[in-house]
Design a protein around this motif. Structure first.
Motif, mmCIF file in Angstrom:
data_model
loop_
_atom_site.group_PDB
_atom_site.id
_atom_site.type_symbol
_atom_site.label_atom_id
_atom_site.label_comp_id
_atom_site.label_asym_id
_atom_site.label_seq_id
_atom_site.Cartn_x
_atom_site.Cartn_y
_atom_site.Cartn_z
ATOM 1 N N ASP A 299 -46.907 36.883 -5.571
ATOM 2 C CA ASP A 299 -46.984 36.537 -6.990
ATOM 3 C C ASP A 299 -46.301 37.646 -7.782
ATOM 4 O O ASP A 299 -46.728 38.805 -7.716
ATOM 5 C CB ASP A 299 -48.443 36.427 -7.452
ATOM 6 C CG ASP A 299 -48.936 35.007 -7.483
ATOM 7 O OD1 ASP A 299 -48.180 34.103 -7.084
ATOM 8 O OD2 ASP A 299 -50.094 34.788 -7.892
ATOM 9 N N ASP B 194 -51.643 28.304 0.999
ATOM 10 C CA ASP B 194 -50.554 28.004 0.066
ATOM 11 C C ASP B 194 -50.902 28.310 -1.388
ATOM 12 O O ASP B 194 -50.102 28.046 -2.281
ATOM 13 C CB ASP B 194 -50.176 26.511 0.174
ATOM 14 C CG ASP B 194 -49.629 26.168 1.561
ATOM 15 O OD1 ASP B 194 -49.021 27.059 2.177
ATOM 16 O OD2 ASP B 194 -49.819 25.027 2.002
ATOM 17 N N GLN B 195 -52.070 28.876 -1.609
ATOM 18 C CA GLN B 195 -52.501 29.114 -2.990
ATOM 19 C C GLN B 195 -51.880 30.386 -3.562
ATOM 20 O O GLN B 195 -51.746 31.395 -2.883
ATOM 21 C CB GLN B 195 -54.029 29.216 -3.046
ATOM 22 C CG GLN B 195 -54.591 29.387 -4.462
ATOM 23 C CD GLN B 195 -56.111 29.402 -4.452
ATOM 24 O OE1 GLN B 195 -56.747 29.007 -3.472
ATOM 25 N NE2 GLN B 195 -56.712 29.858 -5.546
ATOM 26 N N HIS B 196 -51.492 30.311 -4.827
ATOM 27 C CA HIS B 196 -50.998 31.472 -5.569
ATOM 28 C C HIS B 196 -52.088 31.951 -6.528
ATOM 29 O O HIS B 196 -53.202 31.473 -6.520
ATOM 30 C CB HIS B 196 -49.764 31.082 -6.386
ATOM 31 C CG HIS B 196 -48.498 31.016 -5.604
ATOM 32 N ND1 HIS B 196 -47.695 32.105 -5.363
ATOM 33 C CD2 HIS B 196 -47.873 29.975 -5.002
ATOM 34 C CE1 HIS B 196 -46.633 31.746 -4.665
ATOM 35 N NE2 HIS B 196 -46.726 30.446 -4.427
ATOM 36 N N HIS B 197 -51.691 32.913 -7.368
ATOM 37 C CA HIS B 197 -52.499 33.330 -8.519
ATOM 38 C C HIS B 197 -53.857 33.909 -8.118
ATOM 39 O O HIS B 197 -54.887 33.586 -8.704
ATOM 40 C CB HIS B 197 -52.684 32.171 -9.503
ATOM 41 C CG HIS B 197 -51.404 31.467 -9.846
ATOM 42 N ND1 HIS B 197 -50.303 32.135 -10.360
ATOM 43 C CD2 HIS B 197 -51.050 30.168 -9.741
ATOM 44 C CE1 HIS B 197 -49.322 31.264 -10.550
ATOM 45 N NE2 HIS B 197 -49.748 30.074 -10.182
ATOM 46 N N THR B 198 -53.862 34.759 -7.094
ATOM 47 C CA THR B 198 -55.039 35.550 -6.758
ATOM 48 C C THR B 198 -54.616 37.008 -6.666
ATOM 49 O O THR B 198 -53.421 37.337 -6.626
ATOM 50 C CB THR B 198 -55.686 35.120 -5.421
ATOM 51 O OG1 THR B 198 -54.871 35.595 -4.335
ATOM 52 C CG2 THR B 198 -55.848 33.595 -5.336
ATOM 53 N N ARG C 155 -65.066 36.331 -9.171
ATOM 54 C CA ARG C 155 -63.943 35.923 -10.021
ATOM 55 C C ARG C 155 -64.076 36.488 -11.438
ATOM 56 O O ARG C 155 -63.111 36.967 -12.035
ATOM 57 C CB ARG C 155 -63.877 34.391 -10.079
ATOM 58 C CG ARG C 155 -62.747 33.860 -10.946
ATOM 59 C CD ARG C 155 -62.909 32.375 -11.224
ATOM 60 N NE ARG C 155 -61.732 31.885 -11.931
ATOM 61 C CZ ARG C 155 -60.817 31.096 -11.405
ATOM 62 N NH1 ARG C 155 -60.944 30.677 -10.162
ATOM 63 N NH2 ARG C 155 -59.786 30.708 -12.100
ATOM 64 N N ASN D 18 -52.409 37.955 -3.677
ATOM 65 C CA ASN D 18 -51.014 37.536 -3.860
ATOM 66 C C ASN D 18 -50.257 38.566 -4.683
ATOM 67 O O ASN D 18 -49.085 38.876 -4.403
ATOM 68 C CB ASN D 18 -50.940 36.181 -4.564
ATOM 69 C CG ASN D 18 -51.549 35.055 -3.766
ATOM 70 O OD1 ASN D 18 -52.458 34.381 -4.231
ATOM 71 N ND2 ASN D 18 -51.066 34.828 -2.561
ATOM 72 N N HIS E 204 -59.292 36.378 -3.278
ATOM 73 C CA HIS E 204 -58.628 35.697 -2.157
ATOM 74 C C HIS E 204 -58.320 34.248 -2.512
ATOM 75 O O HIS E 204 -59.095 33.609 -3.227
ATOM 76 C CB HIS E 204 -59.528 35.690 -0.908
ATOM 77 C CG HIS E 204 -59.655 37.007 -0.233
ATOM 78 N ND1 HIS E 204 -60.662 37.907 -0.534
ATOM 79 C CD2 HIS E 204 -58.916 37.595 0.740
ATOM 80 C CE1 HIS E 204 -60.531 38.981 0.225
ATOM 81 N NE2 HIS E 204 -59.482 38.815 1.004
ATOM 82 N N PRO E 205 -57.230 33.707 -1.975
ATOM 83 C CA PRO E 205 -56.969 32.273 -2.144
ATOM 84 C C PRO E 205 -57.924 31.449 -1.286
ATOM 85 O O PRO E 205 -58.427 31.917 -0.264
ATOM 86 C CB PRO E 205 -55.520 32.114 -1.669
ATOM 87 C CG PRO E 205 -55.299 33.254 -0.728
ATOM 88 C CD PRO E 205 -56.160 34.382 -1.219
ATOM 89 N N ASP E 206 -58.143 30.214 -1.692
ATOM 90 C CA ASP E 206 -58.986 29.306 -0.920
ATOM 91 C C ASP E 206 -58.233 28.680 0.247
ATOM 92 O O ASP E 206 -58.842 28.194 1.193
ATOM 93 C CB ASP E 206 -59.531 28.193 -1.830
ATOM 94 C CG ASP E 206 -60.494 28.736 -2.873
ATOM 95 O OD1 ASP E 206 -61.222 29.690 -2.557
ATOM 96 O OD2 ASP E 206 -60.505 28.215 -4.004
ATOM 97 N N HIS E 207 -56.907 28.670 0.177
ATOM 98 C CA HIS E 207 -56.088 28.132 1.263
ATOM 99 C C HIS E 207 -54.765 28.889 1.290
ATOM 100 O O HIS E 207 -54.375 29.521 0.292
ATOM 101 C CB HIS E 207 -55.856 26.622 1.086
ATOM 102 C CG HIS E 207 -55.311 26.236 -0.260
ATOM 103 N ND1 HIS E 207 -53.977 26.331 -0.583
ATOM 104 C CD2 HIS E 207 -55.948 25.767 -1.368
ATOM 105 C CE1 HIS E 207 -53.804 25.932 -1.833
ATOM 106 N NE2 HIS E 207 -54.970 25.583 -2.333
#
Length: 294
Positions: A79, A109-113, A139, A116, A104-107
């Protein structure tokens, strides 16, 4: 401990304190994971005096121990977002996590954590390491998050975290005047069976201990310093709510606000650096929007 980093390896000069101790004793202290130790020998990633050693070999003063310490491969999507670096050396990174951001991302391919963003920071610095936070922040919580760059040290740091030798101090602004001004909240916490994202005080829950100290009051609110002895999900939020003093703007345990973030901030983190052999304290002032400043 005198060390030199050579690509993904570190070269360590054995100091006087370890003279005549076995290599196994040193490993049990520095790498408290038998599976990690096994892989070091199996993959020939440990050398003593440039030879493959036996675990029973006795160390001598000024022996050279070479050991693979770093893994390669950034393992999160990048990111393009700046991170606020609070502390950094060759082995650790500490950043200021903003509120309203997942760690952390949930999967995959997730961005915006946050991880990232740290992956992007690593990439820009020419660092090709996996991103490994040593703990989590909710969060909604801002503040200090410690990341381990060095794969070799990860089991040791995990052990220190479990043994409560990494000290984390938070600031919370609560509803009402917290009395008594200091104390220990020792109440087990378990999941709320009726609300999946909520936790509660429960006799069948996990042991949870929070030390608190009220620093000051303002407008019928309290600035409270909290030190975690355990690290349960939502621990400070649940414990303060159990005193009838929920954290300001808490959408789960108090009263939500569309204009304000949860008034909980990871203020300080202290740990003993296993390579530099000294205590490191990392602090981070709360955001300017925090309702009461320390």
């Amino acid at each position: 401990m005198k060390t030199v980093i050579k690509q993904n390896w570190i070269s360590i000069n054995i100091d006087k304190a370890w003279e005549n101790h076995t290599l196994q004793e040193w490993l049990d202290h520095m790498v408290p994971s038998r599976s990690k130790q096994h892989l070091l020998f199996q993959n020939h990633e440990i050398q003593l005096q440039r030879k493959l050693p036996a675990r029973t070999t006795r160390l001598q003063y000024h022996d050279q121990l070479d050991i693979k310490a770093f893994s390669s491969g950034i393992d999160f999507l990048l990111d393009n977002h700046e991170v606020d670096v609070l502390y950094e050396d060759a082995f650790f990174l500490a950043v200021n996590k903003p509120a309203n951001l997942l760690v952390h991302p949930d999967h995959p391919d997730q961005h915006h954590t946050l991880v990232n963003q740290i992956a992007f920071y690593y990439n820009r610095q020419g660092i090709d390491y996996p991103v490994r936070p040593l703990h989590r922040l909710d969060r909604d919580t801002s503040g200090v998050l410690l990341v381990c760059k060095c794969t070799l040290l990860q089991p040791l740091m995990d052990k220190l975290m479990q043994e409560k030798q990494i000290y984390r101090t938070y600031l919370a602004v609560t509803e009402g005047i917290v009395l008594p001004k200091h104390g220990v909240i020792n109440k087990p916490i378990g999941k709320d069976r009726h609300q999946s994202n909520r936790f509660r005080i429960s006799s069948s829950g996990k042991a949870s201990i929070t030390h608190y100290r009220t620093l000051r009051h303002q407008d019928n609110s309290s600035l409270v310093e909290c030190r975690l002895e355990t690290g349960r999900t939502h621990q400070i939020r649940v414990h303060l709510a159990s005193l009838k003093h929920p954290i300001l703007y808490d959408p789960i345990y108090g009263s939500a606000s569309n204009d304000h973030s949860l008034a909980l901030h990871a203020w300080k983190l202290t740990f003993y650096h296993p390579i530099y052999e000294k205590k490191i304290t990392i602090s981070c002032p709360p955001p300017l929007s925090f309702p009461i400043q320390p």
